[in-house]
Motif scaffolding. Structure first.
Motif, PDB file in Angstrom:
ATOM      1  N   LEU A 196      45.961  30.877  46.485  1.00 47.70           N
ATOM      2  CA  LEU A 196      47.412  30.877  46.289  1.00 47.70           C
ATOM      3  C   LEU A 196      47.979  32.293  46.345  1.00 47.70           C
ATOM      4  O   LEU A 196      49.073  32.515  46.871  1.00 47.70           O
ATOM      5  N   THR A 197      47.242  33.246  45.793  1.00 43.10           N
ATOM      6  CA  THR A 197      47.710  34.633  45.881  1.00 43.10           C
ATOM      7  C   THR A 197      47.513  35.176  47.294  1.00 43.10           C
ATOM      8  O   THR A 197      48.330  35.957  47.791  1.00 43.10           O
ATOM      9  N   GLY A 198      46.444  34.740  47.939  1.00 36.88           N
ATOM     10  CA  GLY A 198      46.157  35.226  49.286  1.00 36.88           C
ATOM     11  C   GLY A 198      47.204  34.812  50.304  1.00 36.88           C
ATOM     12  O   GLY A 198      47.497  35.564  51.249  1.00 36.88           O
ATOM     13  N   CYS A 199      47.786  33.625  50.131  1.00 32.01           N
ATOM     14  CA  CYS A 199      48.812  33.165  51.079  1.00 32.01           C
ATOM     15  C   CYS A 199      50.210  33.622  50.673  1.00 32.01           C
ATOM     16  O   CYS A 199      51.195  33.306  51.354  1.00 32.01           O
ATOM     17  N   GLY A 200      50.304  34.346  49.555  1.00 32.34           N
ATOM     18  CA  GLY A 200      51.591  34.890  49.133  1.00 32.34           C
ATOM     19  C   GLY A 200      52.443  33.956  48.302  1.00 32.34           C
ATOM     20  O   GLY A 200      53.552  34.319  47.896  1.00 32.34           O
ATOM     21  N   TRP A 201      51.934  32.758  48.021  1.00 26.26           N
ATOM     22  CA  TRP A 201      52.741  31.811  47.241  1.00 26.26           C
ATOM     23  C   TRP A 201      52.824  32.238  45.779  1.00 26.26           C
ATOM     24  O   TRP A 201      53.846  32.034  45.125  1.00 26.26           O
ATOM     25  N   LEU A 202      51.750  32.856  45.268  1.00 27.20           N
ATOM     26  CA  LEU A 202      51.681  33.282  43.871  1.00 27.20           C
ATOM     27  C   LEU A 202      51.433  34.786  43.811  1.00 27.20           C
ATOM     28  O   LEU A 202      50.629  35.318  44.579  1.00 27.20           O
ATOM     29  N   VAL A 203      52.117  35.442  42.892  1.00 29.49           N
ATOM     30  CA  VAL A 203      51.942  36.885  42.703  1.00 29.49           C
ATOM     31  C   VAL A 203      51.496  37.140  41.268  1.00 29.49           C
ATOM     32  O   VAL A 203      52.140  36.678  40.314  1.00 29.49           O
ATOM     33  N   LEU A 204      50.384  37.876  41.121  1.00 26.23           N
ATOM     34  CA  LEU A 204      49.854  38.228  39.804  1.00 26.23           C
ATOM     35  C   LEU A 204      49.941  39.737  39.606  1.00 26.23           C
ATOM     36  O   LEU A 204      49.826  40.500  40.569  1.00 26.23           O
ATOM     37  N   PRO A 205      50.084  40.182  38.359  1.00 26.53           N
ATOM     38  CA  PRO A 205      50.112  41.630  38.113  1.00 26.53           C
ATOM     39  C   PRO A 205      48.725  42.259  38.142  1.00 26.53           C
ATOM     40  O   PRO A 205      48.591  43.477  38.266  1.00 26.53           O
ATOM     41  N   GLY A 206      47.697  41.440  38.010  1.00 23.84           N
ATOM     42  CA  GLY A 206      46.325  41.950  37.991  1.00 23.84           C
ATOM     43  C   GLY A 206      45.414  41.052  38.799  1.00 23.84           C
ATOM     44  O   GLY A 206      45.815  40.459  39.801  1.00 23.84           O
ATOM     45  N   THR A 207      44.189  40.902  38.337  1.00 23.83           N
ATOM     46  CA  THR A 207      43.209  40.098  39.060  1.00 23.83           C
ATOM     47  C   THR A 207      43.220  38.653  38.567  1.00 23.83           C
ATOM     48  O   THR A 207      43.739  38.335  37.488  1.00 23.83           O
ATOM     49  N   VAL A 208      42.608  37.789  39.368  1.00 21.22           N
ATOM     50  CA  VAL A 208      42.488  36.387  38.969  1.00 21.22           C
ATOM     51  C   VAL A 208      41.618  36.271  37.721  1.00 21.22           C
ATOM     52  O   VAL A 208      41.890  35.470  36.823  1.00 21.22           O
ATOM     53  N   GLY A 209      40.578  37.085  37.658  1.00 20.72           N
ATOM     54  CA  GLY A 209      39.709  37.066  36.486  1.00 20.72           C
ATOM     55  C   GLY A 209      40.465  37.399  35.214  1.00 20.72           C
ATOM     56  O   GLY A 209      40.235  36.791  34.153  1.00 20.72           O
ATOM     57  N   GLU A 210      41.375  38.356  35.299  1.00 24.65           N
ATOM     58  CA  GLU A 210      42.183  38.717  34.126  1.00 24.65           C
ATOM     59  C   GLU A 210      43.096  37.563  33.717  1.00 24.65           C
ATOM     60  O   GLU A 210      43.310  37.321  32.522  1.00 24.65           O
ATOM     61  N   LEU A 211      43.625  36.858  34.702  1.00 30.54           N
ATOM     62  CA  LEU A 211      44.456  35.686  34.390  1.00 30.54           C
ATOM     63  C   LEU A 211      43.643  34.632  33.652  1.00 30.54           C
ATOM     64  O   LEU A 211      44.071  34.113  32.609  1.00 30.54           O
ATOM     65  N   LEU A 212      42.464  34.308  34.170  1.00 32.12           N
ATOM     66  CA  LEU A 212      41.652  33.253  33.560  1.00 32.12           C
ATOM     67  C   LEU A 212      41.148  33.647  32.173  1.00 32.12           C
ATOM     68  O   LEU A 212      40.857  32.773  31.343  1.00 32.12           O
ATOM     69  N   ALA A 213      41.061  34.940  31.913  1.00 30.40           N
ATOM     70  CA  ALA A 213      40.592  35.400  30.602  1.00 30.40           C
ATOM     71  C   ALA A 213      41.734  35.586  29.605  1.00 30.40           C
ATOM     72  O   ALA A 213      41.483  35.799  28.413  1.00 30.40           O
ATOM     73  N   SER A 214      42.968  35.497  30.074  1.00 26.76           N
ATOM     74  CA  SER A 214      44.106  35.776  29.187  1.00 26.76           C
ATOM     75  C   SER A 214      44.277  34.675  28.151  1.00 26.76           C
ATOM     76  O   SER A 214      43.949  33.510  28.377  1.00 26.76           O
ATOM     77  N   ARG A 215      44.806  35.082  26.997  1.00 23.54           N
ATOM     78  CA  ARG A 215      45.026  34.172  25.877  1.00 23.54           C
ATOM     79  C   ARG A 215      46.510  34.202  25.493  1.00 23.54           C
ATOM     80  O   ARG A 215      47.270  35.051  25.980  1.00 23.54           O
ATOM     81  N   PRO A 216      46.951  33.286  24.620  1.00 25.87           N
ATOM     82  CA  PRO A 216      48.378  33.242  24.273  1.00 25.87           C
ATOM     83  C   PRO A 216      48.945  34.570  23.786  1.00 25.87           C
ATOM     84  O   PRO A 216      50.116  34.880  24.039  1.00 25.87           O
ATOM     85  N   GLU A 217      48.140  35.357  23.091  1.00 24.39           N
ATOM     86  CA  GLU A 217      48.663  36.626  22.582  1.00 24.39           C
ATOM     87  C   GLU A 217      48.818  37.679  23.679  1.00 24.39           C
ATOM     88  O   GLU A 217      49.477  38.704  23.473  1.00 24.39           O
ATOM     89  N   ASN A 218      48.202  37.455  24.840  1.00 21.12           N
ATOM     90  CA  ASN A 218      48.379  38.396  25.956  1.00 21.12           C
ATOM     91  C   ASN A 218      48.532  37.616  27.263  1.00 21.12           C
ATOM     92  O   ASN A 218      47.795  37.816  28.225  1.00 21.12           O
ATOM     93  N   ALA A 219      49.510  36.712  27.277  1.00 24.19           N
ATOM     94  CA  ALA A 219      49.738  35.854  28.444  1.00 24.19           C
ATOM     95  C   ALA A 219      50.030  36.693  29.688  1.00 24.19           C
ATOM     96  O   ALA A 219      50.564  37.807  29.611  1.00 24.19           O
ATOM     97  N   THR A 220      49.671  36.133  30.839  1.00 22.63           N
ATOM     98  CA  THR A 220      49.853  36.833  32.108  1.00 22.63           C
ATOM     99  C   THR A 220      51.186  36.439  32.742  1.00 22.63           C
ATOM    100  O   THR A 220      51.437  35.249  32.968  1.00 22.63           O
ATOM    101  N   PRO A 221      52.055  37.397  33.042  1.00 19.00           N
ATOM    102  CA  PRO A 221      53.297  37.066  33.760  1.00 19.00           C
ATOM    103  C   PRO A 221      52.985  36.780  35.230  1.00 19.00           C
ATOM    104  O   PRO A 221      52.300  37.569  35.889  1.00 19.00           O
ATOM    105  N   VAL A 222      53.462  35.652  35.722  1.00 19.61           N
ATOM    106  CA  VAL A 222      53.207  35.277  37.117  1.00 19.61           C
ATOM    107  C   VAL A 222      54.546  35.045  37.810  1.00 19.61           C
ATOM    108  O   VAL A 222      55.559  34.750  37.166  1.00 19.61           O
TER     109      VAL A 222
END
Length: 348
Positions: A196-222
């Protein structure tokens, strides 16, 4: 002898008596392509018909329907036309009166379905998570949009796209935590997010791994760029910021249903569960008037081929989501089980 001033002024003119004003005729009236006769009596009936004509025309100019009010108008019309028919002996008026009664019943039933009321005016036993037809229509709109604009094929990509769409629907941006993705039961969540990030549909501020490791106290803005409103065009959805979390919460309830998770329902089965929840009547029967949903429609909304639909139906039956299910080449019939009726969004 000199003339008096009165004589000099000439003979006095006698004023012409004013004629009495002609009685005003009742104003012209029209209802349902019929002219209301000026001579129709009693006057109360004529006034009612004229007023109803005005009210129906005013209703047609409304931007939002009021089905309870419309039902009352049709009921009044039925009574007025029945009286008119009795006075004139006109069979066409009697038929129009019966049609008005039927229209009143239909509008009243639609109102009850949309508001969750029972025919006696009380509240239905079902307390739905999404209340009212406006939210139900928004839910259908989101599902339709995702089905038409999913950037990747397959049910797993479609399910993830739906979750992300509901998180970012209002502004194109939102917060996500790893649990939001891993709870979907995807076989390769990291690979899907990367696509999804590769085709440009989704933009993340960091890596996919960081997104999957994120928790409610440090949610990832997408960010989903295609959902971001532009100055020259509105976004694809009309609901506001308060509605978005309601829709997202509803979808999450369906997707993470305990029995679906216990049965390890596939992404396609969960998409079908969402679809059927929005394609049923107030009693849970699938399709308009309980006549079923198109098999092709159900398959496409589940992101599977028509021949792959039966296993999804079987999963929903096993999870006590669907009952009395029957699938043939053209239709899927059945009803939602009682336990999931609170998650339904009835058709009007």
């Amino acid at each position: 002898p000199p003339h008096s001033a009165q004589e000099a002024a000439g003979p006095r003119k006698v004023p012409v008596p004013r004629s009495a004003p002609a009685p005003r005729r009742p104003r012209h009236g029209k209802i349902a392509q019929r002219i209301v006769p000026y001579e129709l009596r009693p006057l109360a009936l004529r006034d009612e018909l004229v007023e109803l004509g005005d009210l129906f025309r005013a209703y047609q100019q409304r931007t939002e329907p009021d089905l309870a009010y419309l039902a009352d108008l049709h009921t009044r019309k039925a009574r007025a036309f029945a009286t008119w028919a009795e006075i004139t002996g006109d069979g066409c008026l009697r038929r129009d009166a019966r049609r008005a009664e039927q229209a009143a019943d239909a509008a009243r039933l639609q109102h009850q379905q949309r508001t969750g009321q029972t025919p006696d005016g009380g509240r239905a036993a079902v307390a739905r998570l999404l209340t009212g037809h406006v939210l139900w229509e928004h839910a259908r709109t989101v599902l339709a949009h995702v089905a038409d604009h999913a950037p990747l094929p397959g049910p797993q990509a479609r399910l993830l796209t739906l979750v992300l769409t509901l998180r970012t629907a209002h502004t194109g941006s939102g917060n996500l935590v790893g649990q939001d993705v891993t709870a979907l039961g995807l076989s390769e969540p990291e690979a899907l997010v990367e696509q999804l990030t590769g085709c440009g549909w989704l933009v993340l501020p960091g890596t996919v791994g960081e997104l999957l490791a994120s928790r409610p106290e440090n949610a990832t803005p997408v960010t989903v760029p295609c959902l971001t409103p532009r100055q020259d065009a509105a976004g694809p959805f009309t609901f506001g910021r308060k509605t978005r979390p309601k829709l997202s919460g509803w979808a999450q309830k369906v997707i993470s249903d305990k029995k679906l998770r216990k049965a390890k329902a596939t992404a396609g089965a969960r998409l079908l569960a969402l679809t059927l929840a929005t394609q049923c009547g107030s009693d849970g029967r699938i399709g308009p008037h309980g006549q079923g949903a198109g098999a092709g429609f159900a398959a496409s909304r589940s992101a599977v081929a028509p021949g792959e639909l039966q296993p999804l139906v079987d999963q929903l039956v096993a999870a006590d989501w669907l009952a009395e299910a029957a699938l043939d080449d053209t239709h899927l019939t059945g009803r939602l089980s009682e336990r999931v009726l609170p998650l339904s969004c009835p058709l009007a």
